[in-house]
Design a protein around this motif. Sequence first.
Motif, mmCIF file in Angstrom:
data_model
loop_
_atom_site.group_PDB
_atom_site.id
_atom_site.type_symbol
_atom_site.label_atom_id
_atom_site.label_comp_id
_atom_site.label_asym_id
_atom_site.label_seq_id
_atom_site.Cartn_x
_atom_site.Cartn_y
_atom_site.Cartn_z
ATOM 1 N N VAL A 79 0.779 -1.299 0.097
ATOM 2 C CA VAL A 79 0.053 -0.142 -0.016
ATOM 3 C C VAL A 79 0.925 1.359 -0.037
ATOM 4 O O VAL A 79 0.766 2.435 -0.638
ATOM 5 N N GLY A 80 1.997 1.313 0.804
ATOM 6 C CA GLY A 80 3.015 2.310 0.760
ATOM 7 C C GLY A 80 3.629 2.700 -0.668
ATOM 8 O O GLY A 80 3.650 3.717 -1.121
ATOM 9 N N GLY A 81 3.907 1.419 -1.175
ATOM 10 C CA GLY A 81 4.440 1.530 -2.509
ATOM 11 C C GLY A 81 3.524 2.023 -3.658
ATOM 12 O O GLY A 81 3.766 2.944 -4.340
ATOM 13 N N VAL A 82 2.460 1.582 -3.560
ATOM 14 C CA VAL A 82 1.459 2.097 -4.593
ATOM 15 C C VAL A 82 1.008 3.463 -4.101
ATOM 16 O O VAL A 82 0.815 4.329 -5.066
ATOM 17 N N LEU A 83 0.970 3.798 -2.933
ATOM 18 C CA LEU A 83 0.754 5.303 -2.613
ATOM 19 C C LEU A 83 1.765 6.242 -3.370
ATOM 20 O O LEU A 83 1.721 7.228 -3.996
ATOM 21 N N PHE A 84 3.044 5.656 -3.084
ATOM 22 C CA PHE A 84 4.305 6.564 -3.605
ATOM 23 C C PHE A 84 3.983 6.786 -5.374
ATOM 24 O O PHE A 84 4.167 7.784 -5.768
ATOM 25 N N PHE A 85 3.710 5.522 -5.951
ATOM 26 C CA PHE A 85 3.351 5.651 -7.293
ATOM 27 C C PHE A 85 2.155 6.442 -7.800
ATOM 28 O O PHE A 85 2.248 7.043 -8.822
ATOM 29 N N TYR A 86 1.132 6.423 -6.943
ATOM 30 C CA TYR A 86 0.102 7.248 -7.130
ATOM 31 C C TYR A 86 0.574 8.913 -7.138
ATOM 32 O O TYR A 86 0.050 9.311 -8.074
ATOM 33 N N LEU A 87 1.132 9.146 -5.960
ATOM 34 C CA LEU A 87 1.318 10.417 -5.894
ATOM 35 C C LEU A 87 2.616 10.806 -7.186
ATOM 36 O O LEU A 87 2.588 12.032 -7.640
ATOM 37 N N LYS A 88 3.297 9.968 -7.351
ATOM 38 C CA LYS A 88 4.241 10.112 -8.596
ATOM 39 C C LYS A 88 3.567 10.414 -9.875
ATOM 40 O O LYS A 88 4.080 11.158 -10.910
ATOM 41 N N THR A 98 -1.711 9.323 -16.317
ATOM 42 C CA THR A 98 -1.698 9.283 -14.829
ATOM 43 C C THR A 98 -3.002 8.415 -14.586
ATOM 44 O O THR A 98 -3.030 7.540 -13.593
ATOM 45 N N LEU A 99 -3.988 8.424 -15.517
ATOM 46 C CA LEU A 99 -5.116 7.327 -15.275
ATOM 47 C C LEU A 99 -4.624 5.927 -15.457
ATOM 48 O O LEU A 99 -5.054 4.990 -14.561
ATOM 49 N N LEU A 100 -4.112 5.737 -16.565
ATOM 50 C CA LEU A 100 -3.526 4.304 -16.610
ATOM 51 C C LEU A 100 -2.627 3.686 -15.922
ATOM 52 O O LEU A 100 -2.671 2.693 -15.325
ATOM 53 N N CYS A 101 -1.991 4.603 -15.337
ATOM 54 C CA CYS A 101 -0.731 4.347 -14.323
ATOM 55 C C CYS A 101 -1.513 4.134 -12.925
ATOM 56 O O CYS A 101 -1.188 3.006 -12.074
ATOM 57 N N CYS A 102 -2.418 4.714 -12.620
ATOM 58 C CA CYS A 102 -3.219 4.626 -11.170
ATOM 59 C C CYS A 102 -4.199 3.225 -11.502
ATOM 60 O O CYS A 102 -4.175 2.297 -10.372
ATOM 61 N N ILE A 103 -4.421 2.960 -12.442
ATOM 62 C CA ILE A 103 -5.264 1.661 -12.787
ATOM 63 C C ILE A 103 -4.221 0.443 -12.595
ATOM 64 O O ILE A 103 -4.542 -0.507 -11.964
ATOM 65 N N LEU A 104 -3.082 0.528 -13.166
ATOM 66 C CA LEU A 104 -2.227 -0.514 -12.999
ATOM 67 C C LEU A 104 -1.609 -0.598 -11.589
ATOM 68 O O LEU A 104 -1.347 -1.635 -11.221
ATOM 69 N N TYR A 105 -1.478 0.525 -10.801
ATOM 70 C CA TYR A 105 -0.873 0.377 -9.446
ATOM 71 C C TYR A 105 -2.165 -0.380 -8.775
ATOM 72 O O TYR A 105 -1.767 -1.204 -7.877
ATOM 73 N N THR A 106 -3.435 0.109 -8.983
ATOM 74 C CA THR A 106 -4.494 -0.604 -8.298
ATOM 75 C C THR A 106 -4.500 -1.998 -8.427
ATOM 76 O O THR A 106 -4.590 -3.054 -7.596
ATOM 77 N N ALA A 107 -4.263 -2.448 -9.729
ATOM 78 C CA ALA A 107 -4.312 -3.996 -10.076
ATOM 79 C C ALA A 107 -3.116 -4.707 -9.227
ATOM 80 O O ALA A 107 -3.259 -5.613 -8.807
ATOM 81 N N VAL A 108 -1.930 -3.973 -9.110
ATOM 82 C CA VAL A 108 -0.886 -4.395 -8.567
ATOM 83 C C VAL A 108 -1.127 -4.968 -7.120
ATOM 84 O O VAL A 108 -0.936 -5.788 -6.570
ATOM 85 N N LEU A 109 -2.041 -4.012 -6.312
ATOM 86 C CA LEU A 109 -2.344 -3.940 -5.112
ATOM 87 C C LEU A 109 -3.320 -4.907 -4.649
ATOM 88 O O LEU A 109 -3.287 -5.915 -4.014
ATOM 89 N N LEU A 110 -4.347 -4.917 -5.921
ATOM 90 C CA LEU A 110 -5.130 -6.143 -5.635
ATOM 91 C C LEU A 110 -4.635 -7.592 -5.833
ATOM 92 O O LEU A 110 -5.164 -8.549 -5.205
ATOM 93 N N LEU A 111 -3.795 -7.535 -6.867
ATOM 94 C CA LEU A 111 -2.981 -8.991 -7.217
ATOM 95 C C LEU A 111 -2.233 -9.495 -5.686
ATOM 96 O O LEU A 111 -2.164 -10.470 -5.302
ATOM 97 N N LYS A 112 -1.583 -8.539 -5.243
ATOM 98 C CA LYS A 112 -0.771 -8.736 -3.945
ATOM 99 C C LYS A 112 -1.845 -9.151 -3.004
ATOM 100 O O LYS A 112 -1.489 -9.990 -2.328
ATOM 101 N N ARG A 113 -2.772 -8.418 -2.667
ATOM 102 C CA ARG A 113 -3.827 -9.003 -1.794
ATOM 103 C C ARG A 113 -4.138 -10.224 -1.993
ATOM 104 O O ARG A 113 -4.479 -10.952 -1.080
ATOM 105 N N GLY A 114 -4.594 -10.532 -3.119
ATOM 106 C CA GLY A 114 -5.137 -11.797 -3.577
ATOM 107 C C GLY A 114 -4.092 -12.829 -3.326
ATOM 108 O O GLY A 114 -4.507 -14.184 -2.859
ATOM 109 N N CYS A 115 -2.942 -12.755 -3.759
ATOM 110 C CA CYS A 115 -1.844 -13.712 -3.519
ATOM 111 C C CYS A 115 -1.659 -13.813 -1.966
ATOM 112 O O CYS A 115 -1.373 -14.976 -1.413
#
Length: 133
Positions: A79-88, A98-115
């Motif tokens: 979550v901290g890493g995703v927040l970093f990349f959202y702000l960046k 910006t929108l595409l990157c935020c979608i990508l970062y959200t997907a990364v977070l959801l995949l990590k949570r799912g794993c």
Amino acid sequence: MKKEHKGFVAGPHHPCAVISVGFMLLSAVFRCIYYPGAGLDIWGLLLYLILPVAAAVVFASAILLKSSETLLPTCISVVGGVLFFYLKAFTFAHWWHTLLCCILYTAVLLLKRGCAIQQRLTRPKLTPRSNLN
């Protein structure tokens, strides 16, 4: 008595755990060496130093203290890493980037949570039981 399976776990002395903790802490050390002298304002220090170092320390702590139980605490550092990349991402020139990157970062977070909690995206559906004894 059969031990209940808690999901994917790795002990803190497992080679993969040691390597991942080492890289995260090495990253934090390099950030602590480089960014204080980089001439950043308070927001730059927060974005490039404090948030990533805190995420690295939380990740290392989660692996060393809780990895034999579950990998779910490592989601906090993600979550901290995703927040970093959202702000960046909000520094990009185009809104669609910006929108595409935020979608990508959200997907990364959801995949990590799912794993971490072992949810599969293609889990077979359960059939109802015919008798309710």
